[in-house]
Design a protein around this motif. Structure first.
Motif, PDB file in Angstrom:
ATOM      1  N   GLN A 132       0.833  -1.206   0.000  1.00  0.00           N
ATOM      2  CA  GLN A 132       0.000   0.000   0.000  1.00  0.00           C
ATOM      3  C   GLN A 132       0.864   1.252   0.000  1.00  0.00           C
ATOM      4  N   SER A 133       1.944   1.246   0.791  1.00  0.00           N
ATOM      5  CA  SER A 133       2.818   2.419   0.827  1.00  0.00           C
ATOM      6  C   SER A 133       3.552   2.588  -0.499  1.00  0.00           C
ATOM      7  N   LYS A 135       2.278   1.796  -3.453  1.00  0.00           N
ATOM      8  CA  LYS A 135       1.254   2.349  -4.344  1.00  0.00           C
ATOM      9  C   LYS A 135       1.093   3.845  -4.092  1.00  0.00           C
ATOM     10  N   ASP A 136       1.040   4.212  -2.829  1.00  0.00           N
ATOM     11  CA  ASP A 136       0.884   5.619  -2.470  1.00  0.00           C
ATOM     12  C   ASP A 136       2.085   6.443  -2.922  1.00  0.00           C
TER      13      ASP A 136
END
Length: 139
Positions: A132-133, A135-136
């Protein structure tokens, strides 16, 4: 001052004197029998006390069981015969090390399974957060 000191000394003597009276003096035929007795009383749990072995417990039933074990050791009974007698009379609760069978499998292996499941969940959460990090960071 002197009265307090004298009271403290009498109290100390009373405690030590009571402990000396409570000690059991047992005569064994051989040193091996004495060692067997010690091992058995350390490995068997007092039925009244939740987490004390027979060696450490001063409960009345523990005193009786120690004298029974003493008699059985002197009669030439094997350790297994003594343990079997205690289990037949008081159940498997008297054993500090329960036997390995299907009824105690959860007791023996449950903590390892829970640790493994917890470790897998931890790894999955860490990878999910990392993904997720990442992707962010690309956005």
């Amino acid at each position: 001052m002197i009265g307090r000191l004298l009271s403290l000394m009498l109290l100390t003597l009373g405690v030590w004197g009571g402990a000396a009276i409570a000690m059991e003096v047992l005569e064994f035929q051989t040193p091996e029998d004495q060692e067997r007795y010690r091992v058995l009383t350390e490995e068997l749990r007092c039925p009244k006390c939740q987490n004390q072995n027979l060696e450490d417990s001063n409960a009345g039933i523990a005193v009786d069981l120690r004298s029974q074990i003493y008699a059985m050791v002197n009669d030439g009974k094997s350790n297994q015969e003594i343990i079997d007698y205690m289990v037949a009379r008081y159940g498997e609760f008297v054993l500090y090390r329960p036997v390995h069978d299907s009824s105690t499998a959860v007791l023996w292996y449950g903590p390892f399974v829970l640790l493994l499941v917890g470790g897998l969940i931890f790894i999955l959460v860490v990878f999910k957060n990392k993904r997720q990090s990442d992707k962010d960071a690309k956005l």
